[in-house]
Design a protein around this motif. Structure first.
Motif, mmCIF file in Angstrom:
data_model
loop_
_atom_site.group_PDB
_atom_site.id
_atom_site.type_symbol
_atom_site.label_atom_id
_atom_site.label_comp_id
_atom_site.label_asym_id
_atom_site.label_seq_id
_atom_site.Cartn_x
_atom_site.Cartn_y
_atom_site.Cartn_z
ATOM 1 N N ASP A 220 0.818 -1.220 0.000
ATOM 2 C CA ASP A 220 0.000 0.000 0.000
ATOM 3 C C ASP A 220 0.849 1.265 0.000
ATOM 4 O OD1 ASP A 220 -2.221 -1.634 0.178
ATOM 5 O OD2 ASP A 220 -2.321 -1.523 2.367
ATOM 6 N N VAL A 221 2.141 1.117 0.261
ATOM 7 C CA VAL A 221 3.008 2.283 0.433
ATOM 8 C C VAL A 221 3.817 2.484 -0.851
ATOM 9 C CG1 VAL A 221 4.745 3.377 1.880
ATOM 10 C CG2 VAL A 221 3.171 1.701 2.881
ATOM 11 N N THR A 222 3.525 3.551 -1.558
ATOM 12 C CA THR A 222 4.249 3.850 -2.790
ATOM 13 C C THR A 222 5.406 4.797 -2.500
ATOM 14 O OG1 THR A 222 2.743 5.692 -3.257
ATOM 15 C CG2 THR A 222 2.180 3.538 -4.189
ATOM 16 N N VAL A 223 6.349 4.887 -3.435
ATOM 17 C CA VAL A 223 7.506 5.759 -3.264
ATOM 18 C C VAL A 223 7.033 7.218 -3.169
ATOM 19 C CG1 VAL A 223 9.622 6.610 -4.327
ATOM 20 C CG2 VAL A 223 9.054 4.176 -4.442
ATOM 21 N N GLY A 224 7.484 7.914 -2.134
ATOM 22 C CA GLY A 224 7.116 9.308 -1.921
ATOM 23 C C GLY A 224 5.897 9.504 -1.044
ATOM 24 N N SER A 225 5.171 8.417 -0.736
ATOM 25 C CA SER A 225 3.968 8.552 0.092
ATOM 26 C C SER A 225 4.345 8.664 1.571
ATOM 27 C CB SER A 225 3.034 7.365 -0.120
ATOM 28 O OG SER A 225 3.692 6.152 0.204
ATOM 29 N N VAL A 226 3.474 9.307 2.331
ATOM 30 C CA VAL A 226 3.684 9.543 3.756
ATOM 31 C C VAL A 226 2.474 9.020 4.521
ATOM 32 C CG1 VAL A 226 4.079 11.282 5.543
ATOM 33 C CG2 VAL A 226 5.075 11.589 3.276
#
Length: 360
Positions: A220-226
């Protein structure tokens, strides 16, 4: 320049009260004639000065406000004793609300009563007191005492307004109790500082989205996501007051970077603390404990909004600017068999700012 010219120039520059100025008629005019005393303006009588019934109403109003202040003080103390801030979130809110309302009524009662008293009942005549050298003779001391007694009588504190006097001194005497009782009650509180050294994170505890509590999968965690992260708990526990306390220490900011952007993803012992570029750090600033949550994706910098401490997420959240002098503690993470992100353990060091007996 001659002596006469110097003398004339000195006279022109002299601004003392002894200088006389020629008038239009050619005669010398002194300070007393040049500056006329405007005198004291005529006194404008108030309704309470001319109507005894209006004065009595004003007295009752002021007395009522002081009594209301006394009741507010008593109410805040009763709220503190009868509704302790413990157990559930609702009890904390109710206790805080009632104590705050009691303090507000107490302070507003004293303030509004004092203003109304001064405007409606206290003397408002202007007097002129001639300046003179105060000596220590008995006559001067006696005159000063008489002046004080006249002012006290004019204020309406004593004499004909005994009930008002009692309400006034009662309100002022009781109000400090609204602050003193909670302070005294907290003296014997919990001083176990070991609670600052650990959070509720444990090995295998899943990372969940704040505030929904939904667990997070690595996919669920993509690159750049917080993500703003808290430990996964039951819905019942999230409704308790203990959850508020524990959550305030365990909040985490999780970011996914390109693995090649990470300058270090290991603990000092060489263990992997990140997972495929996903890193998690405490949100509690190491300066004074403000929430650190302003992330700049291009520089990988994390900013504290209170005092602008800046941390480099790509380099173990070390300080690159600002008053903080320690990096943000990192939460070691991995994934479980179902692909959910979980904690490897608690933070390796205490979170937040320094406190006594801290080892690191």
């Amino acid at each position: 320049m001659s002596e006469n010219q110097n003398e004339n120039q000195n006279k022109l520059g002299d601004t003392s009260s002894d200088v006389t100025v020629p008038s239009e008629t050619g005669t010398a005019v002194g300070p007393a004639e040049r500056f006329q005393d405007p005198g004291v303006p005529a006194h404008k009588a108030r309704l309470t000065d001319t109507d005894p019934r209006a004065a009595k109403r004003a007295e009752r109003t002021v007395t009522f406000l002081f009594v209301l202040s006394i009741l507010g003080t008593i109410g805040s103390i009763v709220a503190y004793v009868m509704i302790p801030p413990e157990g559930t979130t609702s009890s904390v809110r109710l206790s805080t609300l009632l104590i705050g309302l009691g303090l507000a009524v107490s302070l507003l009662g004293i303030g509004i009563a004092g203003i109304h008293w001064a405007k409606a009942l206290m003397g408002d005549r202007e007097f002129v007191q001639e300046r003179h050298t105060l000596a220590t003779q008995g006559e001067d001391r006696e005159a000063a005492v008489n002046d004080l007694n006249e002012g006290l009588a004019d204020s309406g504190v004593v004499g004909r307004r005994g009930m008002l006097k009692g309400a006034f001194f009662g309100a002022l005497a009781l109000f400090p109790l609204a602050i003193a009782v909670p302070l005294i009650g907290s003296v014997g509180g919990d001083w176990n500082i070991s609670k600052f050294k650990h959070t509720m994170w444990k090995r295998g505890m899943r990372l969940a989205i704040d505030p929904s509590g939904r667990p997070i999968k690595a996919t669920d965690v993509t690159v750049g996501s917080v993500f703003h992260v808290v430990p996964e708990t039951t819905e019942e526990f999230r409704a308790t007051h203990e959850w508020i306390t524990e959550k305030s220490k365990a909040v985490v900011l999780m970011v996914r970077l390109n693995p090649e952007d990470l300058q270090t993803d290991q603990s000092p012992e060489g263990e992997d603390w990140s997972y495929e570029g996903i890193v998690a750090y405490s949100k509690i600033c190491t300066h004074v404990g403000c929430p650190v949550a302003l992330y700049e994706q291009q520089t990988h910098h994390l900013l504290c909004p209170c005092h602008q401490s800046t941390f480099d997420i790509a380099d173990s959240a070390k300080v690159v600017f600002g008053p903080a002098n320690r990096r943000l503690p990192q939460l070691p993470i991995t994934v479980d068999d179902e692909g959910y992100l979980v904690a490897q353990d608690d933070f390796a060091e205490p979170i937040g700012p320094s406190f006594w007996e801290r080892l690191k």
